[in-house]
Design an enzyme around this catalytic site. Sequence first.
Site, PDB file in Angstrom:
ATOM      1  NE  ARG A 104      -2.469   0.756   3.345  1.00 16.83           N
ATOM      2  CZ  ARG A 104      -3.711   1.526   4.874  1.00 16.83           C
ATOM      3  NH1 ARG A 104      -4.463   0.819   4.734  1.00 16.83           N
ATOM      4  NH2 ARG A 104      -2.424   1.864   6.125  1.00 16.83           N
ATOM      5  CB  THR A 108      -2.108   7.261  -3.096  1.00 19.06           C
ATOM      6  OG1 THR A 108      -0.958   5.842  -3.637  1.00 19.06           O
ATOM      7  CG2 THR A 108      -0.930   7.979  -3.717  1.00 19.06           C
ATOM      8  CG  ASP A 200       2.933  -2.496   8.664  1.00 22.05           C
ATOM      9  OD1 ASP A 200       3.229  -1.369   8.245  1.00 22.05           O
ATOM     10  OD2 ASP A 200       3.145  -3.630   9.176  1.00 22.05           O
ATOM     11  CG  ASP A 203       6.642  -2.828   9.531  1.00 21.35           C
ATOM     12  OD1 ASP A 203       7.117  -3.136   8.798  1.00 21.35           O
ATOM     13  OD2 ASP A 203       6.143  -1.791   9.804  1.00 21.35           O
TER      14      ASP A 203
HETATM   15  C1  PRP Z   1      -1.447  -4.443   4.553  1.00 19.38           C
HETATM   16  C2  PRP Z   1      -1.999  -5.265   4.376  1.00 19.38           C
HETATM   17  C3  PRP Z   1      -3.017  -5.376   3.233  1.00 19.38           C
HETATM   18  C4  PRP Z   1      -3.305  -3.898   3.457  1.00 19.38           C
HETATM   19  C5  PRP Z   1      -4.258  -3.605   3.974  1.00 19.38           C
HETATM   20  O1  PRP Z   1      -0.827  -4.733   3.827  1.00 19.38           O
HETATM   21  O2  PRP Z   1      -1.754  -6.339   5.141  1.00 19.38           O
HETATM   22  O3  PRP Z   1      -2.640  -5.647   2.151  1.00 19.38           O
HETATM   23  O4  PRP Z   1      -1.917  -3.174   3.829  1.00 19.38           O
HETATM   24  O5  PRP Z   1      -4.914  -2.089   3.653  1.00 19.38           O
HETATM   25  P1  PRP Z   1      -5.927  -1.735   2.481  1.00 19.38           P
HETATM   26  O6  PRP Z   1      -7.169  -2.680   2.975  1.00 19.38           O
HETATM   27  O7  PRP Z   1      -6.176  -0.479   2.166  1.00 19.38           O
HETATM   28  O8  PRP Z   1      -5.303  -1.860   1.525  1.00 19.38           O
HETATM   29  P2  PRP Z   1       0.899  -3.549   3.147  1.00 19.38           P
HETATM   30  O9  PRP Z   1       0.600  -2.422   2.378  1.00 19.38           O
HETATM   31  O10 PRP Z   1       1.382  -3.049   4.573  1.00 19.38           O
HETATM   32  O11 PRP Z   1       1.739  -4.189   2.961  1.00 19.38           O
HETATM   33  P3  PRP Z   1       3.151  -5.641   4.021  1.00 19.38           P
HETATM   34  O12 PRP Z   1       1.839  -6.735   4.236  1.00 19.38           O
HETATM   35  O13 PRP Z   1       3.939  -6.126   2.561  1.00 19.38           O
HETATM   36  O14 PRP Z   1       3.259  -5.372   4.485  1.00 19.38           O
HETATM   37  N1  URA Z   2      -2.271  -2.118   6.973  1.00 22.26           N
HETATM   38  C1  URA Z   2      -2.084  -2.833   8.512  1.00 22.26           C
HETATM   39  O1  URA Z   2      -1.283  -3.837   8.573  1.00 22.26           O
HETATM   40  N2  URA Z   2      -2.633  -2.382   9.773  1.00 22.26           N
HETATM   41  C2  URA Z   2      -3.386  -1.155   9.092  1.00 22.26           C
HETATM   42  O2  URA Z   2      -4.477  -1.069  10.315  1.00 22.26           O
HETATM   43  C3  URA Z   2      -4.072  -1.358   8.014  1.00 22.26           C
HETATM   44  C4  URA Z   2      -3.592  -1.381   6.558  1.00 22.26           C
END
Ligand code: PRP
Ligand code: URA
Length: 209
Positions: A104, A108, A200, A203
Amino acid sequence: MGRLHVCDHPLIQHKVTYLRDKTTETKQFRELVDEISTLMAYEATRDFPLTTAKVQTPVVEAEGRIIAGRMVGLIPILRAGLGMVDGVLKLLPSARVGHIGLYRDEETLQPVEYYVSLPTDVAERELIVLDPMLATGGSANAAISILKQRGCKPTKLMCLIAAPEGVKAVQEAHPEIDIFVAALDTHLNEHGYIVPGLGDAGDRLYGTK
Ligand code: PRP
Ligand code: URA
């Protein structure tokens, strides 16, 4: 319209509380995601069709019931969705696993695709998309669209924590999808994080940041 299922079994609710706790360290966080995913898989497979089968017990021949229907594919959204795979595979050990890499954009909040690898017979499988967090719904919607563009018919989305905004976005874009969540939280904050949420997920699973 696909339904929203809030998996409110006491074991799931108990484990989600520890998942949210900011003092929960990476090792325990990973174990909790794994355990909750197994418990949720039990709920998400409740509608699997059964057929009868003969079984020879040590005493007599009996009629039992076994799962019928399509084979399953699990589609974790990288990275955080990976944390749910082993937990679901404990109950569905023959499932194939495809991967969709999305992150994400922090400004944006739009999903950016960086990797797609799917089993060759993915279009014949019942697909369950896995991602612990459903925030704006952008990532889940993008993953479901990627699968549909490849001729697949995903039917279920399994998330641990969801915001109402994300549920609404998926229901509007992909109304046929059944959504399974362990908790439906109150809202998103100004940075697109789920409140109260767990921070997150990627993380916390992998110890980054
Ligand atoms: C997080 C999570 C989802 C997304 C959710 O991933 O695991 O994939 O955000 O947010 P949304 O519903 O607004 O799209 P992230 O982009 O942080 O990537 P990661 O899993 O690699 O940490
Ligand atoms: N992605 C995450 O990992 N946590 C949130 O709260 C939203 C998006």
